[in-house]
Design a protein around this motif. Structure first.
Motif, PDB file in Angstrom:
ATOM      1  N   ARG A 170      11.306  19.391  89.847  1.00  0.00           N
ATOM      2  CA  ARG A 170      11.430  19.938  88.493  1.00  0.00           C
ATOM      3  C   ARG A 170      12.104  21.300  88.574  1.00  0.00           C
ATOM      4  NH1 ARG A 170       7.644  17.201  85.019  1.00  0.00           N
ATOM      5  NH2 ARG A 170       6.111  15.994  86.227  1.00  0.00           N
ATOM      6  N   THR A 171      12.683  21.746  87.458  1.00  0.00           N
ATOM      7  CA  THR A 171      13.336  23.054  87.391  1.00  0.00           C
ATOM      8  C   THR A 171      12.845  23.809  86.166  1.00  0.00           C
ATOM      9  OG1 THR A 171      15.221  22.248  86.094  1.00  0.00           O
ATOM     10  CG2 THR A 171      15.394  22.122  88.509  1.00  0.00           C
ATOM     11  N   ALA A 172      13.015  25.125  86.238  1.00  0.00           N
ATOM     12  CA  ALA A 172      12.653  25.979  85.094  1.00  0.00           C
ATOM     13  C   ALA A 172      13.517  27.222  85.115  1.00  0.00           C
ATOM     14  CB  ALA A 172      11.179  26.367  85.155  1.00  0.00           C
ATOM     15  N   ILE A 173      13.945  27.651  83.944  1.00  0.00           N
ATOM     16  CA  ILE A 173      14.669  28.913  83.833  1.00  0.00           C
ATOM     17  C   ILE A 173      13.720  30.045  83.471  1.00  0.00           C
ATOM     18  CG2 ILE A 173      15.287  28.746  81.381  1.00  0.00           C
ATOM     19  CD1 ILE A 173      18.105  29.729  82.232  1.00  0.00           C
ATOM     20  N   ASP A 174      12.539  29.670  82.960  1.00  0.00           N
ATOM     21  CA  ASP A 174      11.480  30.639  82.677  1.00  0.00           C
ATOM     22  C   ASP A 174      10.153  30.030  83.123  1.00  0.00           C
ATOM     23  OD1 ASP A 174       9.691  32.498  81.838  1.00  0.00           O
ATOM     24  OD2 ASP A 174      10.112  32.283  79.686  1.00  0.00           O
ATOM     25  N   PRO A 175       9.837  30.173  84.419  1.00  0.00           N
ATOM     26  CA  PRO A 175       8.596  29.565  84.924  1.00  0.00           C
ATOM     27  C   PRO A 175       7.351  30.404  84.648  1.00  0.00           C
ATOM     28  CG  PRO A 175       9.744  30.654  86.706  1.00  0.00           C
ATOM     29  CD  PRO A 175      10.617  30.831  85.500  1.00  0.00           C
ATOM     30  N   PHE A 176       7.475  31.405  83.765  1.00  0.00           N
ATOM     31  CA  PHE A 176       6.347  32.299  83.495  1.00  0.00           C
ATOM     32  C   PHE A 176       5.776  32.086  82.095  1.00  0.00           C
ATOM     33  CE2 PHE A 176       9.631  34.381  86.137  1.00  0.00           C
ATOM     34  CZ  PHE A 176       8.979  34.306  87.348  1.00  0.00           C
ATOM     35  N   THR A 177       6.667  31.919  81.109  1.00  0.00           N
ATOM     36  CA  THR A 177       6.195  31.642  79.733  1.00  0.00           C
ATOM     37  C   THR A 177       6.874  30.425  79.136  1.00  0.00           C
ATOM     38  OG1 THR A 177       7.895  33.093  78.792  1.00  0.00           O
ATOM     39  CG2 THR A 177       5.761  34.096  79.349  1.00  0.00           C
ATOM     40  N   LEU A 196       1.282  27.014  82.864  1.00  0.00           N
ATOM     41  CA  LEU A 196       2.204  26.056  82.258  1.00  0.00           C
ATOM     42  C   LEU A 196       1.827  24.624  82.634  1.00  0.00           C
ATOM     43  CD1 LEU A 196       5.613  27.833  82.967  1.00  0.00           C
ATOM     44  CD2 LEU A 196       4.072  28.137  81.028  1.00  0.00           C
ATOM     45  N   SER A 197       2.327  23.689  81.886  1.00  0.00           N
ATOM     46  CA  SER A 197       2.164  22.286  82.255  1.00  0.00           C
ATOM     47  C   SER A 197       3.013  21.980  83.483  1.00  0.00           C
ATOM     48  CB  SER A 197       2.598  21.376  81.096  1.00  0.00           C
ATOM     49  OG  SER A 197       1.801  21.609  79.963  1.00  0.00           O
ATOM     50  N   ASN A 198       2.577  20.999  84.268  1.00  0.00           N
ATOM     51  CA  ASN A 198       3.308  20.594  85.475  1.00  0.00           C
ATOM     52  C   ASN A 198       3.500  21.760  86.445  1.00  0.00           C
ATOM     53  OD1 ASN A 198       3.810  17.885  84.420  1.00  0.00           O
ATOM     54  ND2 ASN A 198       5.315  18.878  83.068  1.00  0.00           N
ATOM     55  N   GLN A 199       2.467  22.590  86.569  1.00  0.00           N
ATOM     56  CA  GLN A 199       2.602  23.811  87.359  1.00  0.00           C
ATOM     57  C   GLN A 199       2.414  23.585  88.865  1.00  0.00           C
ATOM     58  OE1 GLN A 199      -0.096  22.981  85.786  1.00  0.00           O
ATOM     59  NE2 GLN A 199      -1.814  23.259  87.164  1.00  0.00           N
ATOM     60  N   ASP A 200       1.894  22.449  89.287  1.00  0.00           N
ATOM     61  CA  ASP A 200       1.619  22.196  90.701  1.00  0.00           C
ATOM     62  C   ASP A 200       2.919  22.241  91.507  1.00  0.00           C
ATOM     63  OD1 ASP A 200       0.475  21.516  93.075  1.00  0.00           O
ATOM     64  OD2 ASP A 200       0.272  19.377  92.608  1.00  0.00           O
ATOM     65  N   ALA A 201       2.951  23.030  92.602  1.00  0.00           N
ATOM     66  CA  ALA A 201       4.167  23.182  93.400  1.00  0.00           C
ATOM     67  C   ALA A 201       3.812  23.157  94.882  1.00  0.00           C
ATOM     68  CB  ALA A 201       4.892  24.476  93.052  1.00  0.00           C
ATOM     69  N   ASP A 202       4.581  22.379  95.639  1.00  0.00           N
ATOM     70  CA  ASP A 202       4.435  22.359  97.094  1.00  0.00           C
ATOM     71  C   ASP A 202       5.625  23.015  97.791  1.00  0.00           C
ATOM     72  OD1 ASP A 202       1.931  20.758  97.469  1.00  0.00           O
ATOM     73  OD2 ASP A 202       3.097  19.298  96.327  1.00  0.00           O
ATOM     74  N   GLN A 203       6.758  23.098  97.106  1.00  0.00           N
ATOM     75  CA  GLN A 203       7.958  23.744  97.626  1.00  0.00           C
ATOM     76  C   GLN A 203       8.614  24.528  96.491  1.00  0.00           C
ATOM     77  OE1 GLN A 203       8.891  23.592 100.829  1.00  0.00           O
ATOM     78  NE2 GLN A 203       7.341  22.091 101.438  1.00  0.00           N
ATOM     79  N   LEU A 204       9.216  25.678  96.825  1.00  0.00           N
ATOM     80  CA  LEU A 204       9.917  26.485  95.826  1.00  0.00           C
ATOM     81  C   LEU A 204      11.246  26.964  96.405  1.00  0.00           C
ATOM     82  CD1 LEU A 204       7.008  28.769  94.517  1.00  0.00           C
ATOM     83  CD2 LEU A 204       8.102  26.914  93.244  1.00  0.00           C
ATOM     84  N   VAL A 205      12.275  27.018  95.555  1.00  0.00           N
ATOM     85  CA  VAL A 205      13.552  27.606  95.958  1.00  0.00           C
ATOM     86  C   VAL A 205      14.309  28.003  94.691  1.00  0.00           C
ATOM     87  CG1 VAL A 205      14.928  25.482  95.963  1.00  0.00           C
ATOM     88  CG2 VAL A 205      15.532  27.349  97.502  1.00  0.00           C
ATOM     89  N   VAL A 206      15.098  29.056  94.800  1.00  0.00           N
ATOM     90  CA  VAL A 206      15.968  29.474  93.702  1.00  0.00           C
ATOM     91  C   VAL A 206      17.334  28.839  93.926  1.00  0.00           C
ATOM     92  CG1 VAL A 206      17.056  31.415  92.535  1.00  0.00           C
ATOM     93  CG2 VAL A 206      14.705  31.622  93.407  1.00  0.00           C
ATOM     94  N   ALA A 207      17.876  28.205  92.864  1.00  0.00           N
ATOM     95  CA  ALA A 207      19.134  27.485  92.993  1.00  0.00           C
ATOM     96  C   ALA A 207      20.046  27.802  91.811  1.00  0.00           C
ATOM     97  CB  ALA A 207      18.861  25.980  93.055  1.00  0.00           C
TER      98      ALA A 207
END
Length: 599
Positions: free
Chosen positions: A210-217, A179-190
């Motif tokens: 950034r947030t996503a409800i579908d970070p896979f497709t 996906l675009s803007n895929q670079d991540a240094d921290q992750l959490v579910v909120a």
């Protein structure tokens, strides 16, 4: 020849002592400065006058480590190693470290997913096979920054690259969503404020959220929310009471529903790469690393917070060095924190408990000693139907300790506890200790308790005795003279299924109290025709305002004492001689003898 000579200031005068009942009127009385009190919490000891037995007694250690310089909190101690004092009235060994497979890399992350344990180094992910080995399941080829799970996926974030996802964790199952803007240094579910399910939140250096409800497709929100400035990096993301919090090296921010970041805690003058890096939610409260200590954070549904430091080192002034925090975890009953102190890694277990006498307080114990085995990851992981294990990196190995004390629990081979200094409340009084009583369980020749002491200015421990008999035991020891003393209680076992248990010790002795000596003398005034009572009395009265000790020489015995007047001295007295029926003029002086010599 005169009886005494008094020197007040630079003037010396000789006097004869008055006589009464054929005795010269000079008397000295001695008594302790003040009566000693024993430890009020110890049953059956009460108040101890100085001529009675002195006892250093302790039969409870639940308060944990952190006792200050003097023994005044009856259920606390100074420090220790591999020790457990959670149960009332007992000291026992901490858990045995079980090594579980080697990994030729430094483990930085631990995660439980799909009822399996995962460990991640700087670039690779491993999975525990449940018996003997950690199996590599992913080589990212980059630098791993975070590991989490969302929906049915396990997700591994990689610096400046696309993240990896898998639905099984198997080595051949990982892929990049692309996906675009895929670079991540921290992750959490909120939680989401608008969607029908939780969202995945990612942080990207140095201040993008950034947030996503579908970070896979699907897609990540664009543009991002900017938190703080670019002069400080992101260190951690966590959710507390439905609010997303963003940790940075220079402070903690909250991101409320309106999307406008709010600075909650500022560390702009105390920047640290570990600020908010480690965190865990225990009993609805967030515990985070800050300034190499632990902060307790409480929040309502808004962003109002209560902040308090409560880590083991900050509450333990007896420790000789400070430490660097390396991880925080919890099992629902205790909080666990690992610190690097000097060259040693130590896991502390802490809990907040209400004590009837001392109120609500944090109680920390030195639970697991890792020695110089490097550790940068700590997590409680529990498979279904199994007991909880505290997993941690252990040099080039992975290791764990079992937390439930059931039939499978194993104890460390050695641990110890050190008391703080015992002075009975009087630092300057000499004490002589001579007898040790103990109440213990599970003891044999090889499952024993060694008792060491350190007194006064000593800096090393000396063996006092070894206890090898269970039940009530007393041993007479060579007399030990000191003004203050501390003990080291070392527990040893050669059977991992059994720990020696100490329930109480009594180190008995006797006080040699500091004495106050009171002098009561009566001298004759106007001993010759050339001396008037008024001049002698004026000389003596000068002692009332003396700015230096008064010198008293007893010319009869050739002794010298240094004194200071007590109130109402001197007092003039007129006595009628029974024989001559003539008046005699005297002065009575009451003074305290000083424990002092002229420099």
């Amino acid at each position: 020849m005169s009886d005494i000579a008094l020197t007040i200031g630079s003037t010396t005068k000789h006097f004869d002592l008055a006589v009464q009942d054929k005795a010269k009127m000079l008397a000295i009385t001695e008594e302790p400065i003040i009566p000693i009190r024993s430890l009020a919490d110890v049953p059956s000891y009460g108040d101890l006058p100085p001529d009675k037995i002195l006892a250093f007694v302790q039969n409870n250690w639940r308060g944990g480590m952190g006792q200050k310089n003097h023994f005044n909190i009856m259920d606390m101690f100074a420090d220790g190693q591999n020790i457990n004092t959670r149960n009332p009235n007992e000291i026992k060994l901490g858990p045995l470290i079980v090594t579980a497979g080697g990994i030729a890399a430094t483990i930085l992350y631990l995660y439980l997913w799909g009822d399996e344990e995962y460990a991640a180094s700087s670039s690779k992910v491993y999975r525990w096979n449940g018996t003997t080995a950690w199996v590599e399941v992913l080589d990212t080829g980059g630098v791993i920054k975070a590991i989490t799970s969302y929906d049915e996926y396990i997700i591994v974030a990689v610096e400046d690259s696309d993240y990896f996802v898998s639905t099984s964790g198997d080595s051949a199952s990982w892929s990049n969503p692309g996906l675009s803007n895929q670079d991540a240094d921290q992750l959490v579910v909120a939680p989401s404020f608008t969607a029908t399910k939780d969202i995945l939140v990612k942080g990207e250096e140095s201040n993008e959220i950034r947030t996503a409800i579908d970070p896979f497709t699907g897609a990540w929100t664009d543009p991002p929310t900017y938190v703080g400035d670019e002069g400080s990096n992101l260190t951690g993301l966590f959710v507390l009471n439905g609010t997303l919090f963003i940790g940075k090296t220079d402070g903690l921010y909250a991101l409320p529903p309106d999307g406008r970041p709010v600075l909650v805690i500022s560390f702009k003058e105390q920047k640290n790469t570990t600020n908010f890096k480690y965190h865990t939610n225990w009993q609805g409260i967030e515990y985070v690393s800050a300034n190499d200590d632990i902060l307790e954070l409480l929040s309502t549904s808004g962003i109002t917070m209560r902040v308090d430091y409560m880590g083991p080192l900050g509450l333990s002034p007896e420790l000789e060095v400070t430490g660097t925090i390396k991880g925080i975890a919890n099992d629902g009953k205790n909080l666990y924190a690992i610190f690097l102190i000097g060259s040693n890694y130590i896991i502390y277990a802490g809990r907040e408990r209400f004590d009837v006498k001392y109120g609500l307080r944090w109680e920390w114990i030195p639970f697991v000693h890792l020695g110089t085995n490097v550790c940068a990851a700590l997590k409680v992981m529990q498979r279904s139907g199994a007991g909880a294990k505290l997993w941690f990196a252990y040099g080039t190995n992975m290791a764990y300790v079992s937390l439930p004390e059931d039939s499978t629990h194993r104890y460390a081979t050695q641990g110890y506890l050190t008391t703080t200094y015992f002075t009975a409340g009087y630092d300057t009084w000499q004490k002589i200790f001579y007898q040790l009583w103990s109440i213990a369980k599970n003891l044999t020749a090889t499952i024993n308790i060694k008792v060491y002491y350190m007194k006064d200015t000593q800096t090393s421990w000396t063996l006092l005795t070894t206890i090898v008999t269970s039940g009530v035991k007393s041993v007479n020891l060579a007399g030990l003279s000191c003004k203050k003393i501390r003990l080291k209680l070392e527990l040893n076992t050669d059977d991992a299924t059994k720990s020696p248990v100490l329930q109480q010790f009594i180190y008995r002795g006797i006080l040699q109290p500091e004495q106050t000596r009171t002098l009561d003398i009566t001298v004759i005034l106007a001993q010759s025709d050339s001396r008037k009572p008024s001049s002698d009395l004026s000389f003596l009265e000068g002692g009332r305002t003396a700015t230096a000790p008064i010198t008293l020489k007893d010319l009869r015995f050739g002794t010298t004492k240094y004194i200071m007047y007590l109130p109402n001295s001197p007092t003039e007295i007129e006595v009628i001689d029974d024989v001559s029926n003539q008046p005699s003029y005297r002065a009575r002086i009451q003074a305290q003898v000083l424990n002092w010599t002229s420099p």
